[in-house]
Write an enzyme that holds these catalytic residues in place. Structure first.
Site, PDB file in Angstrom:
ATOM      1  N   GLY A 121       0.825  -1.200   0.000  1.00 35.68           N
ATOM      2  CA  GLY A 121       0.000   0.000   0.000  1.00 35.68           C
ATOM      3  C   GLY A 121       0.859   1.251   0.000  1.00 35.68           C
ATOM      4  N   CYS A 122       0.255   2.378  -0.384  1.00 34.31           N
ATOM      5  CA  CYS A 122       0.995   3.636  -0.507  1.00 34.31           C
ATOM      6  C   CYS A 122       1.463   4.139   0.862  1.00 34.31           C
ATOM      7  CB  CYS A 122       0.149   4.681  -1.221  1.00 34.31           C
ATOM      8  SG  CYS A 122      -1.515   4.878  -0.529  1.00 34.31           S
ATOM      9  N   TYR A 123       0.505   4.283   1.809  1.00 33.37           N
ATOM     10  CA  TYR A 123       0.901   4.700   3.153  1.00 33.37           C
ATOM     11  C   TYR A 123       1.905   3.713   3.757  1.00 33.37           C
ATOM     12  CZ  TYR A 123      -2.692   8.344   4.059  1.00 33.37           C
ATOM     13  OH  TYR A 123      -3.445   9.490   4.075  1.00 33.37           O
ATOM     14  N   ALA A 124       1.643   2.418   3.536  1.00 30.07           N
ATOM     15  CA  ALA A 124       2.487   1.383   4.144  1.00 30.07           C
ATOM     16  C   ALA A 124       3.903   1.439   3.596  1.00 30.07           C
ATOM     17  CB  ALA A 124       1.879   0.008   3.907  1.00 30.07           C
TER      18      ALA A 124
END
Length: 855
Positions: free
Chosen positions: A666-669
């Site tokens: 994921g992007c945030y991750a």
């Protein structure tokens, strides 16, 4: 003398009727305490409250009594970990027959109290058939059934309602007397239409399930106790068979367990009179349905269970047991009733060439000798080239068994099982096949092997010497026993050069997250592949799909073969000039055909969470040569044997390159993991991540979170606890992380301010900066700066910028700022990075720019 001792040992090692390891969890090395955190809170509360109920001595003694009666602490720990790995409402659906409430209410309430006090919340649904029949007969009314379904006229319905409410109240009251909060839910869950109004009258066919009352009950800390009443959209109450209602609940919640409590305690083999322990439907269903003893109700029940499990995850299972054995079924290796799973079909071969090379290599890499570098896969395959072998494996190769048939007694040369293979009972399925095909077999295991009891249960004789155990079955004459033990003794004698880590039955697993020191591999800037590869993009309409198409347009070796979008089907693809492409609307069957035709080299799943599985299953069923990159969260929490986590800067690039299926992070991750990884050795507590994303992160479907008018001069927090990226970051880093996301008025780009508790006095600001620069030296898509990186500078950039390092005055907290373009390195660019690795191109081929860096 030796012969006599061996004979005694062989006889004494015989295990009769044991089912140890049926669930297959012995190999999972967990570090959790006995109780989940939720259970610990409940028990602590119980210790301080002296009133009758939650804190009563009766409640505590019930829990202790049940714990002591079901098995070892190890077993309970393992299953608690397994059952608490999903959300609370996904633990189990338990269907209780009406007769059990009448005849075994105390046992039922005690078992449910046990689950409650260890932090588990089953969804309980009960019937009331016997009570209804008794009241009908008392009024001189003959119960009427057509094809096994109760005809429910208005008079019968009034009795059904009365009995349901009585039994529901009876069970709820019994639970509350044991200190269990329980909530009666007698309506509002099932919506139904008439099954056949003329034929059955007030009998319903469930059309939808409302999960809200159940989830609210669990959120409030109360067990939901349901009846199988349903209502039409017009408000008419309808009677629904409790088994049918339980199946509908299972489809709605997709639990790990679906439990049917009945008096028989399982499915009974009509020929032998014995209880059937395990049924693996994919392997056994067709043969089972042809058995003479499988008829009438048994056949109907098996067919219904198969139809249910066909639409549930493979981790789900159905258990048919009696109430006294509920806790034993759930929390011990041996189980109690009949467990039914989908399982996998088993493949059998006479050489290693019978299996797909990449999967075979991945399976062999579980072997300790190979993992440690003492033996390569190629060397092992060469060594058995002329050996007379038979090989067995399930379809995804979670278990691989290699049997050497050259000796006097066939020998297990390798038995390699992944964590998923143990969890999903594949090991037992394979070993059952071995017993069917080989009348006698030998194998060796280390004495301290976590699954040693499993090996004993599958053997008829054993011999221990110098920490190693020789097992066998099917050997009845003493001379043969002596002949197999003699070479074993020579091999394990102190003077022999034996590799102590070698083990035919090996399933040593790396942690689910990566060990940064051992997993990181330098970038693969230069590729070996220069041929053209074809890409299929499923879900091309969204922002990520659009950016990926733009990257493929500029890639020297990639070409689009097809793009699929339900909304854009039939329209020409714009912004792509390598060929004329028209949007398609592919179904899973279409994808399967394309895979069978061999026209796709890599599939990209750019679909929302929980959508791509039918496509993946269809593609993988062909067992072709393509690779799959999934951009959703569907495969981010599975073992590497199922899908490899594709964060090249932190994960093993070689593992990504050899994977058949890659989970794009994921992007945030991605940003959070890269921002936190260098500080892992210094952390003393849970980091807190304050993240803000542009509204492109909310997708293209209109909502307040991507409405510029709503976002103007505004900042919207959302999912402030238990966001899926919080779970992803925590899982992959192996440490708990608190994550608080927000959406802002700009279009693309993420900024994260991260507060990290560290060892007091261990770090200075200058040292932190140099630590990060050294850690990411050579990584083209990670830039380190001493200044605070700005989100407006990262938009349109293909990497991550980390900086703004600060250490507080007490020197026990570090603050780091990370920025990432959520559509590029947070999605499309990272996807291309993984495609390049998977197809053998240079890792950065087609990626136009790196982030600006002052390092």
């Amino acid at each position: 003398m030796l012969a006599g001792a061996l004979y005694c040992l062989s006889r004494s090692s015989l295990i009769v009727g044991s089912r140890a390891g049926r669930h297959g969890l012995m190999r999972v090395a967990y570090k959790r305490e006995l109780f989940s955190s939720a259970a610990t809170r409940k028990l602590n509360y119980a210790r301080t409250d002296s009133s009758e109920g939650v804190g009563s001595l009766h409640t505590r003694s019930t829990v202790i009594q049940l714990l002591n009666s079901i098995g070892s602490k190890r077993e309970v720990e393992q299953y608690l970990k397994y059952f608490t790995s999903v959300s609370e409402q996904q633990f189990a659906v338990i269907k209780v027959g009406g007769a059990i409430i009448s005849d075994n209410l105390a046992e039922l309430a005690s078992c449910l109290a046990f689950l409650y006090h260890v932090g588990l919340y089953p969804i309980v649904l009960h019937g009331t058939g016997p009570q209804v029949n008794s009241k009908l007969e008392a009024q001189g009314i003959e119960p009427e059934y057509i094809e096994g379904i109760r005809v429910t006229d208005p008079v019968t319905m009034s009795i059904v309602r009365e009995c349901f409410l009585e039994q529901n109240l009876k069970l709820v009251t019994a639970l509350e007397q044991l200190g269990v909060r329980a909530r009666p839910i007698t309506s509002g869950v099932f919506t139904a239409e008439y099954l056949d109004k003329k034929k059955y009258q007030l009998v319903g066919n469930i059309t939808s399930v409302c999960k809200d009352p159940i989830e609210a009950s669990i959120k409030a800390g109360a067990l939901p106790i349901l009846t199988s009443f349903a209502e039409t959209t017009a408000g008419q109450t309808l009677n629904v068979n409790a088994d049918v209602a339980a199946s509908s609940l299972a489809r709605a919640f997709e639990p790990l367990k679906v439990v049917y409590l009945n008096e028989k305690g399982g499915i009974i083999n009509g020929k032998t009179g014995e209880k059937v322990s395990v049924i693996n439907l994919d392997e056994e269903y067709e043969d089972l349905m042809r058995q003479d003893w499988v008829k009438y109700g048994t056949k109907l029940k098996l067919r219904e269970i198969k139809e249910l499990l066909d639409y549930l995850p493979r981790t789900s299972s159905v258990a048919i047991i009696n109430v006294q054995d509920l806790q034993k079924e759930l929390f011990t290796d041996s189980g109690a009733g009949t467990m039914i799973r989908r399982g996998y079909k088993l493949l059998k071969g006479s050489s290693m060439q019978d299996f797909e090379t990449d999967r075979l290599r991945k399976a062999l890499e579980r072997d300790p000798e190979i993992r440690s570098g003492q033996l390569s896969v190629a060397a092992y395959l060469k060594s058995i080239e002329k050996t007379n072998i038979t090989t067995y494996a399930d379809e995804p190769m979670e278990v691989l068994a290699i049997i050497d048939k050259d000796g006097m007694v066939p020998r297990v040369d390798k038995f390699l099982c992944s964590q998923a293979g143990w969890l999903n009972n594949v090991a037992d399925n394979v070993f059952k096949t071995l017993k069917r095909d080989f009348g006698a077999l030998t194998w060796e295991v280390e004495e301290n092997d976590p699954a040693i009891s499993w090996h004993f249960s599958n053997s008829e004789g054993s011999f221990l010497r110098n920490g190693r155990v020789l097992f066998w079955y099917g050997i009845t004459d003493l001379d043969t026993v002596v002949k197999i033990v003699a070479p074993f003794l020579r091999k394990v004698s102190p003077t022999s050069a034996r590799n102590s880590t070698g083990n035919a039955f090996s399933a040593k697993q790396s942690k689910r997250y990566y060990s940064l020191a051992s997993r990181r591999v330098p970038p693969k800037s230069q590729g070996e592949n220069t041929s053209i590869s074809k890409v299929a993009l499923i879900g091309a309409r969204g922002h990520t799909g659009t950016n990926l198409i733009s990257l493929i347009e500029r890639h020297p070796y990639l070409e689009l073969a097809c793009v699929s979008s339900r909304q854009n089907a039939g329209k020409p693809l714009e912004g792509y000039s390598k060929s004329k492409i028209v949007y398609d609307n592919l179904s899973p069957e279409d994808a399967k055909k394309l895979e069978a035709d061999g026209v796709i080299d890599v599939w990209v799943m750019a679909l929302p969470n929980n959508i791509c599985k039918p496509f993946v299953d269809a593609i993988e069923s062909v067992q072709g040569n393509s690779k799959i990159i999934d951009l959703s969260a569907d495969y981010r929490f599975v073992p590497a044997s199922v899908a490899v986590y594709g964060l090249p800067e932190l994960n093993d690039r070689n593992e990504i390159a050899s994977a058949k299926k890659i989970a794009n992070p994921g992007c945030y991750a991605t940003c959070a993991q890269l921002s936190l990884a260098p500080l892992l050795p210094y952390m003393t507590g849970s980091p807190v991540v304050f993240g803000v994303s542009g509204y492109s992160g909310a997708g293209t479907t209109p909502s307040p979170k991507n409405d510029p008018a709503v976002l103007h001069d505004n900042l919207i927090p959302y999912s402030l606890t238990d966001h899926i990226h919080e779970r992803e970051i925590s899982t992959r880093l192996g440490t708990s992380v608190a994550f608080h996301p927000h959406v802002a008025q700009w279009f693309q780009g993420i900024t994260q301010t991260i507060s990290v508790p560290v060892k007091k006095g261990a770090l200075t600001q200058d040292y932190v900066s140099s630590l990060y620069k050294e850690f990411y030296r050579g990584e083209r898509l990670v830039a380190i700066t001493d200044e605070v990186p700005l989100v407006r500078s990262i938009s349109g950039s293909h990497g991550v910028v980390i900086g703004g390092f600060q250490v507080n005055q007490a020197q026990d907290r570090v603050v780091v700022v990370g920025t990432i373009d959520n559509l590029l390195k947070g999605a499309a660019t990272q996807c291309l990075q993984n495609i390049n690795l998977a197809l053998g191109y240079g890792e950065y081929d087609g990626i136009p720019t790196a982030p600006n860096s002052t390092s």
